[in-house]
Write an enzyme that holds these catalytic residues in place. Structure first.
Site, short mmCIF file in Angstrom:
data_model
loop_
_atom_site.label_atom_id
_atom_site.label_comp_id
_atom_site.label_asym_id
_atom_site.label_seq_id
_atom_site.Cartn_x
_atom_site.Cartn_y
_atom_site.Cartn_z
N GLU A 215 -0.62 -1.96 5.12
CA GLU A 215 0.14 -1.77 6.47
C GLU A 215 0.05 -0.59 6.85
OE1 GLU A 215 2.95 -1.31 9.22
OE2 GLU A 215 3.17 -0.01 7.48
N GLU A 216 -0.11 0.61 6.12
CA GLU A 216 -0.40 1.82 6.71
C GLU A 216 -1.54 2.33 7.67
OE1 GLU A 216 2.36 3.66 7.00
OE2 GLU A 216 3.57 3.26 5.19
N HIS B 260 7.74 8.38 4.79
CA HIS B 260 6.53 9.17 4.56
C HIS B 260 6.59 10.81 4.17
CE1 HIS B 260 4.00 6.35 7.56
NE2 HIS B 260 4.81 5.86 6.77
N ASP C 159 0.67 -1.24 0.02
CA ASP C 159 -0.06 -0.12 0.15
C ASP C 159 0.86 1.42 -0.04
OD1 ASP C 159 0.53 -1.17 2.66
OD2 ASP C 159 -0.59 0.35 3.44
#
Ligand code: NI
Length: 394
Positions: free
Chosen positions: A141-142, A367, A83
């Site tokens: 996962e995020e 990020h 993702d």
């Protein structure tokens, strides 16, 4: 072992350009958690073309491949996440995200490509492979987390997986290096919401109101005492209040304040202790001032704890593949979360960091809208994963 090392080195070098191209393609078409339809389709097609048995829609958008070696032996799993993040890319690279507001800013495009390349190389080495390899391509996962739905769908069964390994691209290390920690290496990233309910009034007449803002200030200070005064100092605790909302106008006493925040812990017992301590403080302060409260504590991923023997195995393989400088031992855990932790609650395994920083352009943190990797990291990741699979004896 020497012979296998050489074969892996040669085959991963042959697949490197293709894996870089795959990574760039995923990078241009990022998909958020549980939206990984196109990524999953691409992954499934690639694995099927290698003659690997594929299952799709596992835990919603997850994909699982199973490669059987020609010799009997254990089953190991290798996991990648697929993702992207709701970030607008600012790298300016030619293969930048084509979707505004979505970006592979955490390197999961790299993880997915590395695992596909690993599957290709291992499928060429079936005669060397003892046992089977399960390739787990995980969504979300995020957040909200794809590991748990995949586990609930039985990803570690049929056949039962004996050990699992995963990696994350990491700008603290150089390409050609991995970072490895023993014990707890990432935190439980829990969330909370606190509402303080006082009584509104005129800013000039505080005695007729119950000021939820001054009470919130006391609560903020009180909560920090948990970390500094109540939990054993050798166990880290982060208490961060990220948002605070309340009030109407400069001369009106606010009747309600809402705060949200995150609690980070490494130790499961400390983690269990925190919500109760928080509530005692919130309750004590609000009741002392005549206010009421609501408190919600939301447990997210568990702390990520590497298994001792599995971390030793990664260290040993890592040193053989990358040389002694290639394995950097991590002294300090990070207080970020990672849902690979759920797999390690079920079976032995280890999670390591894959160095990707070779200069200013690849030095941005995960990020960040300018996050990028040195793509030389991809072949390093493949070499380590292939050797973990080929040398595992159970
Ligand atoms: Ni990530």
């Amino acid at each position: 072992m020497k012979e296998i090392l050489k074969k892996v080195e040669q085959l991963t070098a042959e697949v490197e350009a293709e894996v870089i191209a795959l990574r760039r393609e995923f990078h241009q078409h990022p998909e958020l958690g549980f939206e990984e339809e196109n990524t999953g389709r691409k992954v499934a097609e690639y694995l099927e073309n290698l003659g690997i048995t594929v299952e799709t829609g596992v835990g919603r958008t997850g994909v699982v491949g199973l490669l059987a070696g020609e010799n009997p032996g254990p089953v190991i799993a290798l996991r990648a996440d697929m993702d992207a993040l709701p970030v607008t890319e600012k790298t300016g690279v030619e293969y930048a995200s084509q979707i505004p507001g979505k970006m592979h800013a955490c390197g999961h495009d790299g993880h997915t490509s590395i695992l596909l390349g690993t599957a290709k190389v291992l499928s060429q080495l079936r005669s060397e492979l003892k046992g089977s390899v399960k390739f787990i391509f995980q969504p979300a996962e995020e957040g909200p987390g794809g590991a748990l739905p995949m586990l609930e769908a039985g990803v570690l069964e049929n056949p039962h997986v004996d050990a699992i390994f995963g990696l994350h691209l990491w700008p603290d290390f150089k390409p050609g290096q991995i970072g490895l920690g023993y014990g707890a290496v990432m935190a439980a990233p829990d969330k909370f919401v606190v509402k303080i309910k006082g009584k509104g009034g005129h800013g000039s007449a505080p005695h007729e109101a119950i000021d939820s803002i001054t009470i919130a200030a006391q609560v903020i200070n009180g909560l920090q005492h948990i970390a500094s005064r109540q939990i054993i100092p050798t166990q880290p605790v982060v208490i961060t209040i990220g948002t605070i909302t309340g009030g109407y106008r400069y001369n009106i006493i606010a009747d309600e304040v809402e705060m949200t925040g995150t609690i980070r812990t490494l130790n499961p017992e400390v983690r269990t202790e925190i919500p109760q301590r928080m509530e005692e403080i919130i309750k004590g302060i609000t009741s002392g001032f005549g206010a009421e409260y609501e408190f919600e504590y939301i447990k997210m991923y568990p702390p990520l704890v590497n298994h001792q023997e599995m971390a030793e195995y990664v260290e040993n393989i890592g040193r053989q593949v990358l040389g002694s400088e290639g394995v950097q031992l991590i002294k300090d855990p990070v207080m970020g979360g990672e849902d690979f932790a759920y797999y390690l609650e079920q079976i032995p395994g280890a999670f390591f960091r894959l160095g990707s920083n070779s200069g200013p352009e690849t030095s941005y943190p995960l990020h960040h809208p300018q996050f990028n990797i040195d793509e030389k990291a991809l072949v390093t990741g493949m070499r380590v994963l292939c050797n973990l699979a080929l040398n595992y004896k159970g």
